[in-house]
Enzyme design. Structure first.
Site, PDB file in Angstrom:
ATOM      1  N   ASN A  23       0.829  -1.198   0.000  1.00  0.00           N
ATOM      2  CA  ASN A  23       0.000   0.000   0.000  1.00  0.00           C
ATOM      3  C   ASN A  23       0.871   1.259   0.000  1.00  0.00           C
ATOM      4  O   ASN A  23       1.580   1.548   0.959  1.00  0.00           O
ATOM      5  CB  ASN A  23      -0.886  -0.070   1.260  1.00  0.00           C
ATOM      6  N   ASP A  41      -0.673  -4.160  11.335  1.00  0.00           N
ATOM      7  CA  ASP A  41      -2.031  -4.656  11.141  1.00  0.00           C
ATOM      8  C   ASP A  41      -2.938  -3.656  11.827  1.00  0.00           C
ATOM      9  O   ASP A  41      -2.650  -3.198  12.933  1.00  0.00           O
ATOM     10  CB  ASP A  41      -2.214  -6.055  11.713  1.00  0.00           C
TER      11      ASP A  41
HETATM   12  P1  IMP Z   1      -4.500  -4.055   6.942  1.00  0.00           P
HETATM   13  O1  IMP Z   1      -3.919  -3.383   5.742  1.00  0.00           O
HETATM   14  O2  IMP Z   1      -4.548  -5.539   6.884  1.00  0.00           O
HETATM   15  O3  IMP Z   1      -3.881  -3.541   8.214  1.00  0.00           O
HETATM   16  O4  IMP Z   1      -6.050  -3.659   6.940  1.00  0.00           O
HETATM   17  C1  IMP Z   1      -6.438  -2.532   7.560  1.00  0.00           C
HETATM   18  C2  IMP Z   1      -7.869  -2.182   7.186  1.00  0.00           C
HETATM   19  O5  IMP Z   1      -8.416  -1.452   8.283  1.00  0.00           O
HETATM   20  C3  IMP Z   1      -7.919  -1.254   5.990  1.00  0.00           C
HETATM   21  O6  IMP Z   1      -8.103  -1.939   4.806  1.00  0.00           O
HETATM   22  C4  IMP Z   1      -9.106  -0.357   6.341  1.00  0.00           C
HETATM   23  O7  IMP Z   1     -10.291  -1.034   6.041  1.00  0.00           O
HETATM   24  C5  IMP Z   1      -9.029  -0.274   7.851  1.00  0.00           C
HETATM   25  N1  IMP Z   1      -8.184   0.864   8.278  1.00  0.00           N
HETATM   26  C6  IMP Z   1      -6.988   0.790   8.925  1.00  0.00           C
HETATM   27  N2  IMP Z   1      -6.473   2.011   9.137  1.00  0.00           N
HETATM   28  C7  IMP Z   1      -7.352   2.878   8.610  1.00  0.00           C
HETATM   29  C8  IMP Z   1      -7.350   4.299   8.495  1.00  0.00           C
HETATM   30  O8  IMP Z   1      -6.439   5.015   8.911  1.00  0.00           O
HETATM   31  N3  IMP Z   1      -8.414   4.828   7.854  1.00  0.00           N
HETATM   32  C9  IMP Z   1      -9.435   4.087   7.363  1.00  0.00           C
HETATM   33  N4  IMP Z   1      -9.471   2.774   7.420  1.00  0.00           N
HETATM   34  C10 IMP Z   1      -8.440   2.150   8.052  1.00  0.00           C
END
Ligand code: IMP
Length: 210
Positions: free
Chosen positions: A10, A70
């Site tokens: 990302n 995460d």
């Molecule tokens: P990860 O990339 O597996 O940590 O997934 C985190 C998910 O949590 C993201 O895809 C979003 O849906 C949500 N998320 C985490 N941080 C944020 C943020 O700062 N803003 C909005 N959504 C978030």
């Protein structure tokens, strides 16, 4: 070890990470930039487990310092859902417009404290010798009455900061970085990384006691 590899694809996250760790004196690169394309099984049941799974998977493929995060949204009224399932909730390919509308629908008829929610972020670090460390940070808020703002990503348009009267999608990237769960957890991890880099340079850790 000559780099920090951050276990994400990302670009938004990479920008935040570089802003906070970019001046440590070693390059900070994404998995992709490091040429790594691991198949990561994010099957833990806590943010801590998932962050460590990601970091250890990448650690098994390189000799660098590896960081992984995460994160997710906990809505108290929904029993802390979507939580660790935030990215996959209602299906990975479902748009956040739909996911956000569904959260608003499930909370309809509630107000104030009943709408409390938080973003959580855990950062895991694995050092080249296999040592691990984790930090956790949160940002508290409420689910807004309606989506607002164009910035950020994911659940940002419905995450209200009651003190400011703004959603996190209405903050600039810099403002969000200053107060966000991810920014805070990364800043908490920074001294541990600096400690490791100092030891690497001086070799102090390997000195025999006199
Ligand atoms: P990860 O990339 O597996 O940590 O997934 C985190 C998910 O949590 C993201 O895809 C979003 O849906 C949500 N998320 C985490 N941080 C944020 C943020 O700062 N803003 C909005 N959504 C978030």
């Amino acid at each position: 070890m000559n780099r920090i590899v951050f276990a994400t694809g990302n670009e938004g996250k990479m920008r935040e990470v570089r802003e906070i760790l970019g001046d440590l004196g070693i390059p900070v690169v994404s998995m992709k930039e490091a040429g790594l394309h691991p198949d990561i099984q994010e099957n833990g049941s806590t943010f801590e487990e998932n962050a460590l799974i990601k970091a250890l998977t990448v650690h098994s493929l390189c000799q660098d310092i590896v960081l992984a995060d995460d994160s997710g949204l906990e809505v108290d009224y929904l029993g802390k859902q979507p939580g660790v399932h935030s990215a996959r909730w209602m299906g990975e390919d479902t748009s956040y417009e739909i996911k956000n509308q569904e959260i608003l629908r499930r909370l309809s008829g509630t107000s104030g404290e009943d709408r409390s929610a938080r973003f959580v972020c855990v950062i895991a670090a694995v050092f080249p010798d296999g040592t691990t460390a984790e930090t956790r940070a949160v940002i508290e808020g409420q689910i807004a009455d309606a989506p607002r703002g164009e910035g950020g990503f994911g659940y940002d348009p419905i995450f209200l900061l009651p003190d400011r009267g703004l959603t996190t999608a209405e903050l600039s990237a810099e403002e969000k970085n200053e107060i966000s769960h991810r920014g805070k957890a990364l800043r908490q991890m920074r001294p541990t990384i600096e400690g490791w880099l100092r030891e690497e340079k001086t070799g102090v850790r390997w000195k025999l006691p006199e």
